[in-house]
Design a protein around this motif. Structure first.
Motif, short mmCIF file in Angstrom:
data_model
loop_
_atom_site.label_atom_id
_atom_site.label_comp_id
_atom_site.label_asym_id
_atom_site.label_seq_id
_atom_site.Cartn_x
_atom_site.Cartn_y
_atom_site.Cartn_z
N LEU A 368 0.71 -1.40 -0.17
CA LEU A 368 0.17 0.07 0.09
C LEU A 368 0.91 1.20 0.03
N LEU A 369 1.79 1.15 0.60
CA LEU A 369 2.99 2.32 0.81
C LEU A 369 4.36 1.94 0.99
N SER A 370 5.23 2.40 0.34
CA SER A 370 6.67 2.17 0.59
C SER A 370 7.15 3.62 0.37
N ARG A 406 6.71 4.61 -3.25
CA ARG A 406 6.38 3.52 -4.25
C ARG A 406 5.12 3.14 -3.52
N PRO A 407 3.77 3.51 -4.02
CA PRO A 407 2.72 3.27 -3.87
C PRO A 407 2.21 2.24 -4.65
N LEU A 408 1.44 1.30 -4.04
CA LEU A 408 0.87 0.30 -4.78
C LEU A 408 1.61 -0.57 -5.69
N GLN A 409 2.45 -1.65 -5.15
CA GLN A 409 3.29 -2.39 -5.60
C GLN A 409 2.71 -3.89 -5.41
N GLY A 428 7.18 4.03 -9.41
CA GLY A 428 7.26 4.88 -8.11
C GLY A 428 7.75 6.20 -8.62
N VAL A 429 8.17 7.09 -7.62
CA VAL A 429 8.76 8.49 -7.97
C VAL A 429 9.70 8.78 -6.66
N ASN A 430 10.69 9.77 -7.20
CA ASN A 430 11.50 10.05 -6.12
C ASN A 430 11.90 11.70 -6.18
N TRP A 431 12.28 12.05 -5.35
CA TRP A 431 12.78 13.47 -5.44
C TRP A 431 13.95 13.53 -4.92
N GLU A 432 15.05 14.21 -5.71
CA GLU A 432 16.45 14.26 -5.50
C GLU A 432 16.90 15.71 -5.25
N ARG A 433 18.02 15.71 -4.12
CA ARG A 433 18.38 17.05 -3.70
C ARG A 433 19.64 16.99 -3.52
N SER A 455 10.30 -0.35 -10.62
CA SER A 455 11.07 -1.18 -9.88
C SER A 455 10.62 -2.59 -10.00
N LEU A 456 11.66 -3.19 -9.55
CA LEU A 456 11.65 -4.84 -9.39
C LEU A 456 12.31 -5.18 -8.11
N GLY A 457 11.82 -5.97 -7.26
CA GLY A 457 12.38 -6.29 -6.00
C GLY A 457 12.35 -7.79 -5.62
N ALA A 458 12.93 -8.25 -4.53
CA ALA A 458 12.82 -9.47 -4.10
C ALA A 458 13.25 -9.41 -2.76
N GLY A 459 12.99 -10.46 -1.89
CA GLY A 459 13.21 -10.64 -0.39
C GLY A 459 13.06 -11.59 0.39
#
Length: 512
Positions: A368-370, A406-409, A428-433, A455-459
């Protein structure tokens, strides 16, 4: 005396009044010291047909005042007159006369009756015995007129067996016609408390009974655990494993705790009024890999985890912009051997924290939210372009910060003993500063940009029990756009399962 008074009242009535003939009725004549109680029972038993029956002198007087019949033909000389009783009955529109004598004998009431028709002739007679006058009144109506009514029985839940006076008549909802009187009823449904009661039914009456049945508690026995093991439900001790537990019917997350063994949680459905047995297999505390109850794990629908994350970012932040002292700065490129290389990339490392909220089924789920934050020093030279003026300056990039959402993965997982590997994919989206200080300036300019990525992920998660776990994960994020780059993230997380969300989950708080 009653008959003579009836005749007298009719005779003195004016002959001019000629209303329509009233409905034929039944008159009653009671004698005896306990007659009042019998009259009360007769009146209640007649119920909806009470208006057709003249039970008391007051009823007779009201009939005479309300309706006056024409003179009998015998009084006009057309035909011979019968008895005084016949004259009175004809004047009142009475079809039958019931004479009742009540005699008290020891603990019983003997009720003798005689029925006389409109001609004055005896139709039938008989006698009944009852302990109470009211009860005798019901029995008298039933015997004389074969009077009946309708009894309807409903229950919540439906399907209960209906007993009337010791006889099974059907299941709820049930409706049937019965003779007037007092009935003992009973409702029986497996798993629920028995209901007993009484109902009185009058002639032509429709009685509706509605009962709410109370569920019986169930019993639970845990097998396979040491006798000293303790049973916990909803973080409260309930007793020893060797004991028989009594619980309200429902679904429970039953936790078994024993010294020298790993705690074990198992979901159990306790049936009402039945013995439910569940078998557990407890693992020694030294065992790292062990079986875990899948149903108990799946019951914790919401999984929340927090931990640390280390990321390696390889891209060129050419879309970053910032303002300082009236000038607009944009990132032109990294410097290589004192020269600008606009398309060159740097691999930058940064550590941070991450928070995940995941809704999971047995196999499929959704993040739901990352949300993650990473930041660290850079100390790399870059070339910045300035406006207005169109000149370039060399600056030292001191620090880089990144916030990723990263919403709704979408997720897929497997459960093998107490290890839960998973894979996920999404956008997803990111903000870089970036914080950069131009050469020769004491102030720093802040450059920022926002970028979308997929994105792709595993764990894999290691569960101590169905609720608590630790896990490791790897994720790669590839930026969308012309100047693509990538970020590789390694994380270590601590998580907890939550069985319900207030307002969203149908399970009551004391169960699961």
């Amino acid at each position: 005396m009653v008959v003579l008074s009836l005749v007298a009242m009719v005779v003195v009535a004016p002959a001019a009044a000629q209303p329509a003939e009233p409905a034929r009725s039944v008159a009653w004549q009671f004698e005896g010291e306990a007659a009042e109680a019998v009259i009360e029972g007769v009146a209640q038993a007649l119920s909806t047909e009470r208006s057709r029956h003249l039970l008391t002198p007051q009823d007779v007087e009201a009939r005479v005042r309300a309706q006056v019949r024409p003179w009998p033909s015998c009084a006009l000389g057309v035909e011979p007159c019968g008895s005084a009783t016949a004259l009175a009955m004809d004047a009142l529109g009475v079809e039958l006369l019931v004479r009742v004598e009540v005699v008290r004998q020891a603990r019983q009431l003997e009720v003798n009756y005689e029925i006389v028709d409109w001609r004055g002739a005896q139709v039938s007679s008989g006698s009944i015995s009852k302990g109470e006058g009211r009860e005798a009144g019901f029995e008298l109506v039933r015997e004389l007129f074969d009077a009946s009514g309708v009894i309807s029985v409903e229950s919540e839940p439906a399907g209960a067996q209906v007993w009337l006076d010791g006889e099974v008549v059907g299941q709820t909802p049930w409706s049937g016609q019965r003779a007037v009187g007092r009935y003992a009823y009973r409702l029986i449904l497996e798993g629920y408390e028995r209901v007993d009661g009484h109902v009185e039914l009058g002639s032509g009456e429709a009685v509706r009974l509605s009962e709410s049945l109370e569920e019986l508690p169930g019993r639970l026995r845990v097998l396979g655990a040491p006798d000293s093991a303790e049973i916990w439900i909803q973080d409260a001790p309930m007793g020893r494993a060797a004991e028989l537990l009594e619980l309200p019917a429902g679904r429970y997350a039953v936790e078994v705790r024993a010294e020298g063994y790993e705690p074990l949680t198992q979901v159990v459905d306790v049936a009402p009024a039945r013995l439910t047995e569940t078998t557990v297999t407890m693992a020694n505390q030294s065992s790292l890999l062990r079986e875990i109850d899948v149903a108990a794990l799946v019951a914790n629908r919401l999984h929340v985890s927090v931990g640390g994350e280390l990321g390696f970012h390889s891209s060129s932040p050419r879309q970053t912009r910032g303002n300082l002292d009236g000038l607009e700065y944009s990132f032109e490129g990294w410097s290589e051997q004192g020269r600008s290389a606009p398309r060159s990339r740097r691999t930058l490392g940064a550590g941070g924290i991450r928070l995940d909220a995941i809704w999971e089924g047995e196999l499929l789920g959704m993040t739901l939210l990352s949300l993650s934050y990473a930041g660290g020093g850079v100390n790399e030279e870059a070339e910045l372009w300035t406006r207005p003026g169109g000149g370039s300056v060399v600056a030292e990039v001191e620090r880089r910060e990144l916030i990723s959402l990263r919403p709704l993965q979408l997720r897929y997982r497997m459960i093998w003993q107490n290890l839960v590997p998973h894979a996920e994919a999404g956008l997803g989206v990111n903000w870089e500063r970036l914080r950069a200080r131009p050469v020769g300036s004491e102030a720093s300019v802040i450059l920022s940009q926002a970028r979308a990525f997929w994105s792709l992920g595993a764990g894999v998660r290691y569960h101590f029990d169905p609720r608590w776990s630790v896990g490791v994960s790897y994720r790669t994020e590839i930026y969308l756009g012309r100047e693509q780059g990538a970020q590789h993230l390694f994380g270590v997380m601590v998580g907890a399962g939550i069985p319900q969300i207030p307002g969203l989950s149908p399970q009551p708080p004391e169960q699961l």
